[in-house]
Design an enzyme around this catalytic site. Structure first.
Site, PDB file in Angstrom:
ATOM      1  N   SER A   9       0.865  -1.071   0.054  1.00 26.14           N
ATOM      2  CA  SER A   9       0.026  -0.144  -0.090  1.00 26.14           C
ATOM      3  C   SER A   9       0.893   1.259  -0.089  1.00 26.14           C
ATOM      4  CB  SER A   9      -0.870   0.084   1.292  1.00 26.14           C
ATOM      5  OG  SER A   9      -1.674   1.408   1.259  1.00 26.14           O
ATOM      6  N   HIS A  34      -0.554  -0.858  -4.606  1.00 36.27           N
ATOM      7  CA  HIS A  34      -2.091  -0.404  -4.121  1.00 36.27           C
ATOM      8  C   HIS A  34      -2.170   0.894  -3.890  1.00 36.27           C
ATOM      9  CE1 HIS A  34      -6.085  -1.526  -2.509  1.00 36.27           C
ATOM     10  NE2 HIS A  34      -5.666  -0.651  -1.358  1.00 36.27           N
ATOM     11  N   ASP A  36      -4.411   4.172  -2.840  1.00 39.78           N
ATOM     12  CA  ASP A  36      -5.649   4.388  -2.036  1.00 39.78           C
ATOM     13  C   ASP A  36      -5.978   5.896  -2.428  1.00 39.78           C
ATOM     14  OD1 ASP A  36      -6.081   2.123  -0.266  1.00 39.78           O
ATOM     15  OD2 ASP A  36      -4.317   2.535   0.533  1.00 39.78           O
ATOM     16  N   MET A  38      -8.683   8.685  -1.609  1.00 41.59           N
ATOM     17  CA  MET A  38      -9.953   9.112  -0.601  1.00 41.59           C
ATOM     18  C   MET A  38     -10.243  10.572  -0.997  1.00 41.59           C
ATOM     19  SD  MET A  38      -7.992   7.766   2.880  1.00 41.59           S
ATOM     20  CE  MET A  38      -6.803   6.263   2.654  1.00 41.59           C
ATOM     21  N   HIS A  67      -7.896   1.729  -5.208  1.00 39.12           N
ATOM     22  CA  HIS A  67      -8.975   1.495  -4.309  1.00 39.12           C
ATOM     23  C   HIS A  67      -9.838   2.988  -3.936  1.00 39.12           C
ATOM     24  CE1 HIS A  67     -10.285   0.497   0.036  1.00 39.12           C
ATOM     25  NE2 HIS A  67     -11.423   0.631  -0.769  1.00 39.12           N
ATOM     26  N   MET A  69     -12.154   5.302  -2.279  1.00 33.86           N
ATOM     27  CA  MET A  69     -12.766   5.303  -1.013  1.00 33.86           C
ATOM     28  C   MET A  69     -13.390   6.816  -1.369  1.00 33.86           C
ATOM     29  SD  MET A  69     -10.185   3.737   1.936  1.00 33.86           S
ATOM     30  CE  MET A  69      -8.819   3.759   0.830  1.00 33.86           C
ATOM     31  N   MET A 142     -12.464  -5.409   3.161  1.00 33.81           N
ATOM     32  CA  MET A 142     -11.764  -4.445   4.079  1.00 33.81           C
ATOM     33  C   MET A 142     -11.720  -5.160   5.370  1.00 33.81           C
ATOM     34  SD  MET A 142     -10.873  -1.779   2.618  1.00 33.81           S
ATOM     35  CE  MET A 142     -10.336  -0.962   4.037  1.00 33.81           C
ATOM     36  N   GLY A 147      -9.763   4.183   5.541  1.00 32.40           N
ATOM     37  CA  GLY A 147      -9.456   5.644   5.731  1.00 32.40           C
ATOM     38  C   GLY A 147      -8.185   5.829   6.087  1.00 32.40           C
ATOM     39  N   ASP A 176      -7.506  -5.983   2.815  1.00 33.21           N
ATOM     40  CA  ASP A 176      -6.857  -4.913   3.058  1.00 33.21           C
ATOM     41  C   ASP A 176      -7.053  -4.237   4.484  1.00 33.21           C
ATOM     42  OD1 ASP A 176      -5.623  -2.168   3.112  1.00 33.21           O
ATOM     43  OD2 ASP A 176      -6.801  -1.511   1.441  1.00 33.21           O
ATOM     44  N   GLY A 177      -5.691  -4.305   5.232  1.00 35.95           N
ATOM     45  CA  GLY A 177      -5.925  -3.694   6.713  1.00 35.95           C
ATOM     46  C   GLY A 177      -5.064  -4.635   7.681  1.00 35.95           C
ATOM     47  N   GLY A 178      -4.061  -4.185   8.254  1.00 34.72           N
ATOM     48  CA  GLY A 178      -3.608  -4.996   9.254  1.00 34.72           C
ATOM     49  C   GLY A 178      -2.857  -6.365   8.668  1.00 34.72           C
ATOM     50  N   GLY A 198       0.808  -2.402   4.246  1.00 31.66           N
ATOM     51  CA  GLY A 198       1.424  -1.258   4.216  1.00 31.66           C
ATOM     52  C   GLY A 198       2.387  -1.175   5.075  1.00 31.66           C
ATOM     53  N   SER A 199       2.321  -0.887   6.456  1.00 23.33           N
ATOM     54  CA  SER A 199       3.221  -0.488   7.594  1.00 23.33           C
ATOM     55  C   SER A 199       4.346  -1.720   7.605  1.00 23.33           C
ATOM     56  CB  SER A 199       2.703  -0.074   8.650  1.00 23.33           C
ATOM     57  OG  SER A 199       1.718  -0.991   9.138  1.00 23.33           O
TER      58      SER A 199
END
Length: 225
Positions: A9, A34, A36, A38, A67, A69, A142, A147, A176-178, A198-199
């Site tokens: 990400s 990826h 994002d 927004m 993606h 959002m 998600m 966000g 996506d997420g964590g 991501g991180s």
């Protein structure tokens, strides 16, 4: 067997050096980037837009997995098509009345359509889009509220992934997420094959090792299913 696709990400990257960050991720073995997008309305944050995608496209041939959002995704189809986006994933929550038009427009601009859903949205809401005569080609589940980066993975969302994989064995299912080394096995075993991280990638001492670990987990799960 569905192919593993690992998508760092870029929300977690150094925006001031986006092109070099993109090149670095691809050299580490990423399949997609990826992106994002927004609008500050559908979600509180305001991030990447078509001008950034256009600028990045000049420096990479990578698959740009966008993606959206945003509250009005239809407004972004033409700009992102011109900018060089590869995939265009919109949210079902804002597209219940015009998703057929959206999908047709996305494909007409040479992009690959996908649909995303927030944690509180029932998985059944995307079934018509997958089963339509002109279907979406990916579902993004998600695993955090959209966000913000750096949120904690929600394991309960894997029930949605399991339902999708059982119902649509060849569908690209993105999460996506964590996602990272501590959560990838749970996502992979549920049936996810497109992994946004991501991180856990950008913050790792050896990002290439993390990308390889994510890929190996998906491939192992796919072979054993």
């Amino acid at each position: 067997m569905v192919a593993a696709k690992i998508a760092p990400s870029m929300l977690s990257s150094d925006f001031a050096n986006l092109a070099s960050e993109a090149e670095r991720m691809m050299s580490y073995g990423a399949d997609w980037l990826h992106m994002d997008i927004m609008d500050g309305h559908f979600v509180p944050n305001l991030t990447l837009g078509p001008p950034i995608i256009e600028s990045l496209r000049k420096h990479t041939k990578a698959y740009l997995d966008c993606h959206l959002m945003v509250t009005n995704p239809l407004d972004y189809v033409d700009p992102l098509g011109k900018a060089g986006a590869s995939g265009f994933t919109f949210h079902i929550e804002v597209s219940k009345d015009n998703w057929r038009e959206l999908v047709d427009n996305i494909k007409s601009k040479g992009m690959r359509p996908g649909v995303a859903l927030k944690p509180g949205t029932p998985i059944e809401e995307v079934f018509p889009l997958v089963e339509d005569e002109h279907p979406v080609e990916m579902v993004l589940v998600m695993t955090v509220e959209p966000g913000f980066g750096g949120q904690k993975f929600m394991p309960s969302m894997m029930d949605k992934v399991r339902v999708l994989r059982k119902k649509y064995p060849t569908l690209d299912i993105e999460v996506d997420g964590g996602l990272g080394p501590s959560t990838i096995d749970e996502a992979a075993s549920a049936g996810a094959n497109c992994i946004v991280a991501g991180s856990s990638v950008f913050g790792a001492p050896e990002p290439a090792q993390v990308i390889s670990l994510l890929r190996n987990s998906v491939e192992r799960a796919s072979k054993s299913s």
